[in-house]
Design a protein around this motif. Structure first.
Motif, PDB file in Angstrom:
ATOM      1  N   GLY A 153      48.861  39.516  46.742  1.00 28.75           N
ATOM      2  CA  GLY A 153      49.000  38.311  45.924  1.00 28.75           C
ATOM      3  C   GLY A 153      47.696  37.982  45.214  1.00 28.75           C
ATOM      4  O   GLY A 153      47.676  37.595  44.041  1.00 28.75           O
ATOM      5  N   LYS A 154      46.596  38.178  45.951  1.00 28.22           N
ATOM      6  CA  LYS A 154      45.279  37.910  45.380  1.00 28.22           C
ATOM      7  C   LYS A 154      44.961  38.937  44.307  1.00 28.22           C
ATOM      8  O   LYS A 154      44.435  38.605  43.228  1.00 28.22           O
ATOM      9  CB  LYS A 154      44.244  37.937  46.497  1.00 28.22           C
ATOM     10  N   ALA A 155      45.285  40.217  44.571  1.00 30.26           N
ATOM     11  CA  ALA A 155      45.042  41.305  43.628  1.00 30.26           C
ATOM     12  C   ALA A 155      45.860  41.089  42.362  1.00 30.26           C
ATOM     13  O   ALA A 155      45.380  41.319  41.247  1.00 30.26           O
ATOM     14  CB  ALA A 155      45.364  42.651  44.262  1.00 30.26           C
ATOM     15  N   GLU A 156      47.099  40.670  42.535  1.00 27.55           N
ATOM     16  CA  GLU A 156      47.950  40.403  41.370  1.00 27.55           C
ATOM     17  C   GLU A 156      47.380  39.273  40.521  1.00 27.55           C
ATOM     18  O   GLU A 156      47.376  39.339  39.289  1.00 27.55           O
ATOM     19  CB  GLU A 156      49.358  40.026  41.828  1.00 27.55           C
ATOM     20  N   ALA A 157      46.876  38.257  41.169  1.00 27.85           N
ATOM     21  CA  ALA A 157      46.302  37.115  40.455  1.00 27.85           C
ATOM     22  C   ALA A 157      45.072  37.545  39.663  1.00 27.85           C
ATOM     23  O   ALA A 157      44.882  37.142  38.503  1.00 27.85           O
ATOM     24  CB  ALA A 157      45.940  36.014  41.443  1.00 27.85           C
ATOM     25  N   VAL A 158      44.245  38.402  40.277  1.00 27.93           N
ATOM     26  CA  VAL A 158      43.034  38.896  39.598  1.00 27.93           C
ATOM     27  C   VAL A 158      43.427  39.771  38.410  1.00 27.93           C
ATOM     28  O   VAL A 158      42.865  39.664  37.317  1.00 27.93           O
ATOM     29  CB  VAL A 158      42.125  39.667  40.586  1.00 27.93           C
ATOM     30  N   GLY A 159      44.419  40.661  38.615  1.00 27.18           N
ATOM     31  CA  GLY A 159      44.888  41.527  37.529  1.00 27.18           C
ATOM     32  C   GLY A 159      45.449  40.721  36.374  1.00 27.18           C
ATOM     33  O   GLY A 159      45.212  41.023  35.203  1.00 27.18           O
ATOM     34  N   LYS A 160      46.225  39.681  36.708  1.00 31.06           N
ATOM     35  CA  LYS A 160      46.808  38.822  35.691  1.00 31.06           C
ATOM     36  C   LYS A 160      45.714  38.102  34.904  1.00 31.06           C
ATOM     37  O   LYS A 160      45.765  37.987  33.675  1.00 31.06           O
ATOM     38  CB  LYS A 160      47.712  37.801  36.398  1.00 31.06           C
ATOM     39  N   ALA A 161      44.701  37.639  35.633  1.00 34.06           N
ATOM     40  CA  ALA A 161      43.588  36.925  34.996  1.00 34.06           C
ATOM     41  C   ALA A 161      42.806  37.853  34.065  1.00 34.06           C
ATOM     42  O   ALA A 161      42.358  37.449  32.990  1.00 34.06           O
ATOM     43  CB  ALA A 161      42.658  36.349  36.061  1.00 34.06           C
ATOM     44  N   LEU A 162      42.648  39.127  34.484  1.00 33.50           N
ATOM     45  CA  LEU A 162      41.928  40.091  33.649  1.00 33.50           C
ATOM     46  C   LEU A 162      42.695  40.382  32.361  1.00 33.50           C
ATOM     47  O   LEU A 162      42.109  40.507  31.290  1.00 33.50           O
ATOM     48  CB  LEU A 162      41.675  41.392  34.414  1.00 33.50           C
ATOM     49  N   LYS A 163      44.023  40.511  32.484  1.00 29.39           N
ATOM     50  CA  LYS A 163      44.837  40.794  31.309  1.00 29.39           C
ATOM     51  C   LYS A 163      44.855  39.593  30.369  1.00 29.39           C
ATOM     52  O   LYS A 163      44.700  39.721  29.167  1.00 29.39           O
ATOM     53  CB  LYS A 163      46.273  41.121  31.729  1.00 29.39           C
ATOM     54  N   LYS A 164      45.016  38.433  30.919  1.00 29.86           N
ATOM     55  CA  LYS A 164      45.163  37.231  30.123  1.00 29.86           C
ATOM     56  C   LYS A 164      43.808  36.704  29.665  1.00 29.86           C
ATOM     57  O   LYS A 164      43.649  36.251  28.543  1.00 29.86           O
ATOM     58  CB  LYS A 164      45.882  36.172  30.978  1.00 29.86           C
ATOM     59  N   GLY A 165      42.827  36.783  30.515  1.00 24.08           N
ATOM     60  CA  GLY A 165      41.513  36.211  30.228  1.00 24.08           C
ATOM     61  C   GLY A 165      41.422  34.825  30.800  1.00 24.08           C
ATOM     62  O   GLY A 165      42.391  34.075  30.784  1.00 24.08           O
ATOM     63  N   VAL A 166      40.254  34.502  31.308  1.00 26.28           N
ATOM     64  CA  VAL A 166      40.073  33.200  31.938  1.00 26.28           C
ATOM     65  C   VAL A 166      39.260  32.318  30.995  1.00 26.28           C
ATOM     66  O   VAL A 166      38.217  32.720  30.485  1.00 26.28           O
ATOM     67  CB  VAL A 166      39.321  33.358  33.287  1.00 26.28           C
ATOM     68  N   SER A 167      39.741  31.139  30.744  1.00 25.49           N
ATOM     69  CA  SER A 167      39.027  30.208  29.883  1.00 25.49           C
ATOM     70  C   SER A 167      38.006  29.441  30.697  1.00 25.49           C
ATOM     71  O   SER A 167      38.359  28.817  31.708  1.00 25.49           O
ATOM     72  CB  SER A 167      40.026  29.251  29.233  1.00 25.49           C
ATOM     73  N   LYS A 168      36.750  29.515  30.273  1.00 25.61           N
ATOM     74  CA  LYS A 168      35.703  28.757  30.961  1.00 25.61           C
ATOM     75  C   LYS A 168      35.168  27.667  30.052  1.00 25.61           C
ATOM     76  O   LYS A 168      34.016  27.295  30.118  1.00 25.61           O
ATOM     77  CB  LYS A 168      34.555  29.701  31.341  1.00 25.61           C
TER      78      LYS A 168
END
Length: 139
Positions: free
Chosen positions: A3-18
């Motif tokens: 679940g954590k790995a999927e969340a990280v992968g999703k964040a990498l694909k989508k990009g995280v807004s800072k």
């Protein structure tokens, strides 16, 4: 873990807004360095390149025929010319070589209070300044 790995992968694909408010630690604001593109002109500034107006005849204006210059001719094998204000020592040396077929040992210049450039041309040991002065028409 998956679940954590999927969340990280999703964040990498989508990009995280800072995006948030920036904390300024200095009192002064310094303009950020931005991209500076090189100029790409569509045409040249000057269509024809500038031609040098200083040729051998324009560099050397006339020989000086004062008493002090005559003394220099006799005593120290030196000719005195009034030359163009923009010419340098190398140009003067080349012009004298081309015009009078003589070799210079040394060229000294000064700018007079009247705004003329005076050139003292010391001839090499092979040439006599008196003979050259006669040929030039100083004497």
């Amino acid at each position: 873990m998956s679940g954590k790995a999927e969340a990280v992968g999703k964040a990498l694909k989508k990009g995280v807004s800072k995006k948030g408010t920036r904390i300024h630690t200095k009192v002064h604001f310094y303009r950020p360095v931005t991209l500076k593109n090189r100029r790409k002109p569509k045409y040249q500034n000057r269509s024809v390149s500038k031609k040098s107006t200083l040729d051998k005849h324009a560099i050397i204006k006339y020989p000086l025929t004062t008493e002090s210059s005559m003394k220099l001719i006799e005593d120290s094998n030196t000719l005195v010319f009034i030359v163009d204000i923009k010419s340098n020592k190398r140009q003067i040396k080349d012009a004298v070589r081309e015009l009078y077929n003589i070799e210079c040992e040394k060229v000294n210049t000064l700018i007079t209070p009247r705004g003329l450039k005076k050139s003292y041309i010391r001839l090499s040991k092979d040439y006599d300044a008196l003979d050259v002065a006669n040929r030039v028409g100083v004497i």
